[in-house]
Design an enzyme around this catalytic site. Structure first.
Site, mmCIF file in Angstrom:
data_model
loop_
_atom_site.group_PDB
_atom_site.id
_atom_site.type_symbol
_atom_site.label_atom_id
_atom_site.label_comp_id
_atom_site.label_asym_id
_atom_site.label_seq_id
_atom_site.Cartn_x
_atom_site.Cartn_y
_atom_site.Cartn_z
ATOM 1 N N TYR A 53 0.847 -1.188 0.000
ATOM 2 C CA TYR A 53 0.000 0.000 0.000
ATOM 3 C C TYR A 53 0.887 1.244 0.000
ATOM 4 O O TYR A 53 1.582 1.531 0.982
ATOM 5 C CB TYR A 53 -0.918 0.031 1.217
ATOM 6 C CG TYR A 53 -1.945 -1.080 1.277
ATOM 7 C CD1 TYR A 53 -2.208 -1.894 0.170
ATOM 8 C CD2 TYR A 53 -2.670 -1.324 2.437
ATOM 9 C CE1 TYR A 53 -3.153 -2.907 0.216
ATOM 10 C CE2 TYR A 53 -3.630 -2.331 2.499
ATOM 11 C CZ TYR A 53 -3.855 -3.124 1.390
ATOM 12 O OH TYR A 53 -4.794 -4.128 1.448
ATOM 13 N N SER A 152 -4.575 -14.224 2.648
ATOM 14 C CA SER A 152 -5.439 -13.335 1.877
ATOM 15 C C SER A 152 -5.514 -13.832 0.444
ATOM 16 O O SER A 152 -4.526 -14.317 -0.113
ATOM 17 C CB SER A 152 -4.876 -11.906 1.906
ATOM 18 O OG SER A 152 -5.689 -11.015 1.178
ATOM 19 N N GLN A 178 -8.520 -13.222 4.458
ATOM 20 C CA GLN A 178 -9.014 -11.927 3.980
ATOM 21 C C GLN A 178 -9.271 -12.021 2.477
ATOM 22 O O GLN A 178 -8.354 -12.229 1.690
ATOM 23 C CB GLN A 178 -8.010 -10.811 4.290
ATOM 24 C CG GLN A 178 -8.554 -9.438 3.958
ATOM 25 C CD GLN A 178 -7.652 -8.299 4.374
ATOM 26 O OE1 GLN A 178 -7.697 -7.214 3.800
ATOM 27 N NE2 GLN A 178 -6.819 -8.531 5.391
#
Length: 475
Positions: A53, A152, A178
Site C-alpha cells: 500500500y 489473503s 481476507q
C-alpha cells in the site's frame, strides 16, 4: 463497539476494521492521524495495511499515527506481493523463507514496532511450497515478531490445504482469511465461507461496499457524483457495468426496514457466517463514524432470511491462479436449490430429530434448533439424512450456494483425512453416528475424489446423488 475472536484464536477484533490502503496515497500524514485517532476513540481496534500500500507509505503513516496508542490496537499487515525490488530480487517466490523474512523486517521498521498482531500472506505463491511458508510463519510467532498468522486471496481448497499442512506439521496455522466479500459480490459463499466455518477461520471481508456501489451514492442511468470514487476516469467501466438489479434489490430491502444502505452493507455482512470483522477503507473521519454507526445494526433471523432472498445468481468472480498453476473461476457456481427444495417438499423436516442428531455428533458444539434452522433458511443445502418413511432426518453435506464440499457430517470429518487415509476409529464414529440416527439413504452431491471415503464409511453410490448405507469397506 462489539468485539469478536478472530477465528479459533484468542485475538479479539472489533466488528469494524479500518482498511489503510489509502494512507500515503489519497490520504496524507495529517489526514491519516485524524482518521486513526477518530477510529480508536470510536472503539475500533483492527487496522489492516500491507507493505504494497503506497509501496510502504501506508505502514509508515499508520505507525506514526498510532504512536503511543500502538498497544491499544490490533495491528495487521500483509507481505508476499511484488514490492518492485524493495525487498531484493524474489524470482517470483514471494512466500519463501528468504523473501517473507525480509518483507516482515521491513514492515516492522516502517511501522515503528517490534511485532505485529496479525501477519498475512497477501496472495498465494505458485512457486513456494505452503509447508515452507507456514514454517517461516511459525518462526515469526516463536520469535515474538508476529502474534498470529493469516492469509489473503486464498481459494477454499488452498485454505484447507494450508490448514491440514499446519496441523500435521505442528506449525502455526492461519487464523484468518481476507478475501473480497460483500452483499453485492457473494461469490465467497460458494466455497470459502463454508471452509472458514468448518476450520474455524475468521473471515475478514475487504471491499464490503463493492467499490462504493453499496453506499447509496450511485443510481442506475445517473452520472457518479462529482468527487466520488466512481467519478474517476479509471472507474467508469465499473459504474457502467454495475449489476443494478442487485443494487436496487438491496436498496429496497434497506428501505423496507428503515435502514440505510450503509447499515445493510456493513451490519448485514457482519452477521454472515464466519465473518469476524468487516474491513472498510476510509479517507475521512466522517466515514469512520458512519461505518461504526452502521455496524450497530444487528439483523434479526427474519431480517437475515429476507436478506438472503435478495440474492441473485453470483456474478462471475475473478480468475485466480492457485500456487499449483491451475485456473479456476471462483464465481462459477452450480446451485442445488432446486433439488434441495424437491427433497424438502417430499420429506418434511423433523427439527427435533435434526437437532438431536447434530448434538450427538458435535456434543457441546451442537447448534440449537433455532440457529440450525436459520442456517438452513439462509443457504441452499443438499441434505444428508434418513428417509424414514415420510420423514427426513439428518445433516447437511454441502453448505452454501453450490458445489461439492468435502465436509461429510459438517466438521465431524475434515477433508484432509481423505489424503491422510481414514483411520478405523473415524469410520466407526461416523458409522455409529449415522446408524444411531437410523440413516439408510443419503442425498448428497457426489464427489468422485471422495469415493474411497464414502465407501469406507459404508455409503454405496446408487444413482442421481442418492447413496445407500451399507457396511464399511475393509482397509
Amino acid at each position: 463497539m462489539r468485539m469478536r475472536p478472530l477465528g479459533r484464536s484468542g485475538l479479539m477484533v472489533s466488528v469494524v476494521g479500518i482498511g489503510c490502503n489509502a494512507f500515503g496515497s489519497r490520504v496524507d500524514e495529517a489526514g491519516t492521524k485524524e482518521v486513526v485517532h477518530a477510529a480508536v476513540d470510536a472503539g475500533v481496534t483492527l487496522f489492516d495495511t500491507a507493505d504494497t500500500y503506497g509501496t510502504g507509505a501506508s505502514e509508515v503513516l499508520l505507525g506514526r499515527a498510532l504512536g503511543a496508542r500502538r498497544g491499544d490496537v490490533v495491528l495487521a499487515t500483509k507481505g508476499g506481493m511484488d514490492m518492485g525490488g524493495a525487498n531484493g530480487p524474489d524470482w517470483g517466490a514471494r512466500a519463501s523463507r528468504r523473501y517473507l523474512r525480509r518483507a516482515l523486517e521491513a514492515s516492522l521498521t516502517r511501522l515503528g514496532t517490534d511485532y505485529v498482531d496479525l501477519y498475512q500472506l497477501h496472495t498465494p505463491d505458485r512457486v513456494t511450497p505452503v509447508e515452507e511458508t507456514l514454517s517461516v510463519m511459525d518462526d515469526f510467532v516463536r520469535e515474538g515478531k508476529v502474534r498470529y498468522a493469516g492469509c489473503s486471496n486464498f481459494t477454499a481448497w488452498e485454505l484447507v490445504d494450508a490448514d491440514w499442512t499446519a496441523r500435521t506439521a505442528g506449525t502455526t496455522a492461519f487464523v484468518s482469511a481476507q478475501n473480497e466479500y460483500s452483499l453485492y459480490n457473494r461469490a465467497a459463499e460458494a466455497e470459502l465461507v463454508p471452509a472458514c466455518e468448518a476450520l474455524d477461520v475468521g473471515l475478514l471481508p475487504y471491499f464490503p461496499l463493492a467499490y462504493g456501489l453499496l453506499t447509496g451514492k450511485y443510481a442506475r442511468g445517473q452520472a457518479a457524483p462529482e468527487g466520488s470514487r466512481l467519478a474517476a476516469d479509471n472507474q467508469a467501466a465499473r459504474l457502467a457495468n454495475a449489476d443494478w438489479d442487485r443494487v436496487e434489490a438491496l436498496e429496497a430491502y434497506a428501505r423496507d426496514r428503515g435502514r440505510s444502505m450503509l447499515e445493510v452493507a456493513i451490519g448485514g455482512l457482519a452477521a454472515q457466517p464466519a465473518v469476524a470483522s468487516v474491513i472498510a477503507g476510509v479517507t475521512r473521519v466522517e466515514q469512520v463514524h458512519a461505518n461504526v454507526a452502521a455496524a450497530e445494526w444487528e439483523p434479526t433471523d427474519d431480517d437475515l432470511e429476507a436478506l438472503d432472498a435478495t440474492r441473485r445468481p453470483p456474478s462471475a468472480g475473478p480468475i485466480r491462479r492457485s500456487r499449483l498453476g491451475r485456473r479456476r473461476d471462483v464465481g462459477s457456481v452450480t446451485t442445488m436449490a432446486a433439488e434441495t427444495a424437491d427433497v424438502r417438499s417430499r420429506f418434511p423436516v423433523d427439527d427435533d430429530a435434526l437437532s438431536a442428531l447434530h448434538a450427538r455428533a458435535f456434543g457441546t458444539r451442537g447448534s440449537t434448533t433455532s440457529s440450525w434452522s436459520r442456517r438452513l433458511a439462509r443457504h441452499s443445502i443438499a441434505w444428508v439424512g434418513a428417509f424414514d418413511g415420510p420423514r427426513l432426518v439428518g445433516f447437511v453435506h454441502a453448505v452454501g450456494d453450490g458445489g461439492a464440499h468435502a465436509f461429510l457430517l459438517d466438521t465431524v470429518v475434515d477433508p484432509s483425512w481423505q489424503r491422510r487415509g481414514i483411520g478405523l476409529a473415524i469410520v466407526d464414529r461416523i458409522q455409529d453416528d449415522v446408524a444411531a440416527a437410523g440413516v439408510t439413504w443419503l442425498h448428497v452431491d457426489f464427489e468422485p475424489h471422495l469415493a474411497g471415503f464414502y465407501a469406507a464409511c459404508g455409503f454405496r453410490d446408487t444413482s442421481a446423488g442418492l447413496m445407500r448405507l451399507g457396511q464399511p469397506a475393509a482397509f
